[in-house]
Design an enzyme around this catalytic site. Structure first.
Site, PDB file in Angstrom:
ATOM      1  N   SER A   1       0.778  -1.235   0.000  1.00  0.00           N
ATOM      2  CA  SER A   1       0.000   0.000   0.000  1.00  0.00           C
ATOM      3  C   SER A   1       0.813   1.290   0.000  1.00  0.00           C
ATOM      4  O   SER A   1       0.325   2.318  -0.447  1.00  0.00           O
ATOM      5  CB  SER A   1      -0.959  -0.003   1.186  1.00  0.00           C
TER       6      SER A   1
ATOM      7  N   HIS B   1      -5.364  -3.364  -2.691  1.00  0.00           N
ATOM      8  CA  HIS B   1      -4.964  -2.425  -3.748  1.00  0.00           C
ATOM      9  C   HIS B   1      -4.794  -3.097  -5.117  1.00  0.00           C
ATOM     10  O   HIS B   1      -4.410  -2.428  -6.081  1.00  0.00           O
ATOM     11  CB  HIS B   1      -3.662  -1.705  -3.353  1.00  0.00           C
TER      12      HIS B   1
ATOM     13  N   LYS C   1     -11.398   1.097  -1.587  1.00  0.00           N
ATOM     14  CA  LYS C   1     -10.459   1.597  -2.607  1.00  0.00           C
ATOM     15  C   LYS C   1     -11.219   1.661  -3.943  1.00  0.00           C
ATOM     16  O   LYS C   1     -12.039   2.547  -4.111  1.00  0.00           O
ATOM     17  CB  LYS C   1      -9.232   0.693  -2.720  1.00  0.00           C
TER      18      LYS C   1
HETATM   19  C1  LIG Z   1      -3.448  -3.594   2.246  1.00  0.00           C
HETATM   20  C2  LIG Z   1      -4.622  -3.169   3.076  1.00  0.00           C
HETATM   21  N1  LIG Z   1      -5.315  -4.099   3.738  1.00  0.00           N
HETATM   22  C3  LIG Z   1      -6.367  -3.783   4.502  1.00  0.00           C
HETATM   23  C4  LIG Z   1      -6.776  -2.474   4.656  1.00  0.00           C
HETATM   24  C5  LIG Z   1      -7.944  -2.144   5.528  1.00  0.00           C
HETATM   25  O1  LIG Z   1      -9.047  -1.852   4.762  1.00  0.00           O
HETATM   26  P1  LIG Z   1     -10.172  -0.795   5.169  1.00  0.00           P
HETATM   27  O2  LIG Z   1      -9.527   0.559   5.258  1.00  0.00           O
HETATM   28  O3  LIG Z   1     -11.122  -0.892   4.043  1.00  0.00           O
HETATM   29  O4  LIG Z   1     -10.736  -1.230   6.470  1.00  0.00           O
HETATM   30  C6  LIG Z   1      -6.080  -1.470   3.977  1.00  0.00           C
HETATM   31  C7  LIG Z   1      -6.491  -0.055   4.110  1.00  0.00           C
HETATM   32  O5  LIG Z   1      -5.790   0.872   3.919  1.00  0.00           O
HETATM   33  C8  LIG Z   1      -4.976  -1.816   3.177  1.00  0.00           C
HETATM   34  O6  LIG Z   1      -4.265  -0.885   2.522  1.00  0.00           O
END
Ligand SMILES: Cc1ncc(COP(=O)(O)O)c(C=O)c1O
Length: 422
Positions: A184, A213, A244
């Site tokens: 990310s 992502h 996202k």
């Molecule tokens: C790689 C990854 N996994 C999980 C999440 C968590 O998702 P959410 O923000 O939709 O709860 C994020 C959020 O930034 C993320 O970038």
């Protein structure tokens, strides 16, 4: 006894940055039209969001959300297990399973809860080991902690290190390999082909892929990292978020029916948390419709990534190599990153800084990210502003050295070497 709040009263970091006028977080948006957003009455080009397909303001998506409110109201007021499930949740699970090529999917209220609940209930404290990439998302780390299983971290995207750590796992233990598909902060893509080659030599090991992502970004139909490499069958569980590309909030995990059913009945973050509201579910269903009907969005996203990379390359900017919409620029000093973000904003560009503890201290980045709907004019404006500010902030490649660990990211070995090492 001491006051448990003492640490709060003594917490200096945010106050210090706020006092300097450079605090870049929690800016309140007044209106959003996807690529252009309004802050303090002023339009700025958004290159700091995860709205990769530009669907947050798509008329069909908005329409689907409105219809869901008319049909089912604004909230579910309880857990899906009890009173909060709707036909929309069930339909979404079917569509998601089909998109990522798995038997069944389970929808959680957020992506964070999906990782927490899934990893937390799958790995057991005494009998299992989790192998986790060093740059995995915080929600994975929390899921690992919740499970209380032994966690072994392997070097980022380094399949030789993964292999060595797999070899050390006692034969009586279970093993879950956990990794992001697209990382990310830097936009690196997981080296899935080599990971799969390693995993094949440890047939009992299972693989959990967080594709927050990668979904709506990679793959011929936006199905994500596993599909991009043609390796869907080799990935045991695919997780994604709706915050996202899918313009909403919520998350899911998909895999074999028996495994999903176990998670459905064991993940406390699922069982004891309220369901996603109907409008949020319908938003994702609307996004999936649009993804099918408007394949140009994926093409445009890829075109926009190329435009920005070419532009950054031409101006000699210190950016990190990436083939995804996340293209980070190396700044280094935290204070400089905050000042640059403010300056970019004043020039009409919204971007977010990434600093310690998300990255090592002194390795601050600007995480820029792009949408299918950015116009060439908007991208040109962003490039123009970067070209103007970069030399004075010393972020050209001939002014600053990007640490090696940020540029040599994907270790590549021959499959034979990996197999011999097993
Ligand atoms: C790689 C990854 N996994 C999980 C999440 C968590 O998702 P959410 O923000 O939709 O709860 C994020 C959020 O930034 C993320 O970038």
């Amino acid at each position: 006894m001491v006051d448990i709040f003492k640490k709060c009263f003594d917490f200096p970091d945010a106050k210090f940055v706020k006092a300097s006028g450079l605090y870049p977080f929690f800016k309140a948006m007044e209106a959003s039209f996807g690529t252009t957003v309004y802050y303090e009455g002023k339009p700025v080009v958004m290159i700091g969001s995860n709205n990769y397909l530009g669907l947050t303001s798509h008329p069909k998506v908005i329409q689907r959300a409105k219809e869901a409110i008319d049909q089912l109201g604004t909230g579910c007021t309880g857990s899906r297990c009890l009173n909060g499930n709707t036909v929309l949740h069930d339909r979404l699970e079917e569509k998601l399973a089909a998109l990522v090529g798995k038997e069944e999917a389970l929808v959680f209220a957020t992506g964070f809860l999906t990782n927490l609940g899934t990893i937390g209930c799958l790995a057991d404290p005494e009998s299992d080991v989790i192998l986790s990439d060093a740059e995995n998302h915080a929600s994975i780390i929390e899921g690992c902690r919740l499970s209380k299983a032994q966690v072994v971290t392997y070097r980022h995207n380094d399949m030789l290190d993964l292999q060595n750590k797999l070899k050390e796992i006692p034969s009586e233990k279970g093993c879950l390999i956990v990794t992001d598909g697209v990382f990310s902060m830097t936009g690196d893509i997981l080296n899935l082909p080599e990971l799969v080659a390693v995993k094949k030599t440890f047939p009992e090991a299972r693989l959990f892929l967080d594709d927050a992502h990668g979904l709506g970004v990679l793959g011929a139909k936006g199905e994500g990292t596993a599909g991009h490499f043609g390796l869907t069958k080799e990935v045991d569980l695919i997780m994604g978020t709706f915050s996202k590309s899918f313009a909403s909030i919520g998350g899911f995990v998909a895999g074999e029916s028996d495994v999903i059913d176990y998670i459905r009945h064991k993940a406390r973050a699922f069982m004891f948390s309220a369901a996603m509201p109907p409008a949020s579910v319908a938003t994702v269903l609307g996004c999936l419709e649009v993804l099918e009907e408007e394949p140009w969005r994926l093409e445009n996203l890829r075109k926009n990534i190329r435009i920005i990379k070419n532009g950054f390359e031409k101006m000699g900017l210190a950016y990190l190599p990436s083939d995804t919409p996340i293209i980070s620029v190396f700044v280094g000093d935290e204070g400089k990153a905050f000042t640059l973000v403010k300056d970019l904003f004043e020039h009409g560009i919204f971007v977010t800084p990434v600093c310690y503890p998300a990255v090592p201290f002194g390795q601050a980045l600007l995480r820029t990210s792009y949408m299918a709907t950015h116009t060439e004019k908007e991208l040109d404006k962003a490039l123009e502003v970067f070209a103007k500010l970069a030399p004075q902030y010393g972020i050209l490649r001939n002014q600053v050295e990007i640490p090696k660990e940020l540029t040599h990211r994907t270790q590549t070995y021959s499959f034979d070497a990996l197999l011999q090492g097993a």
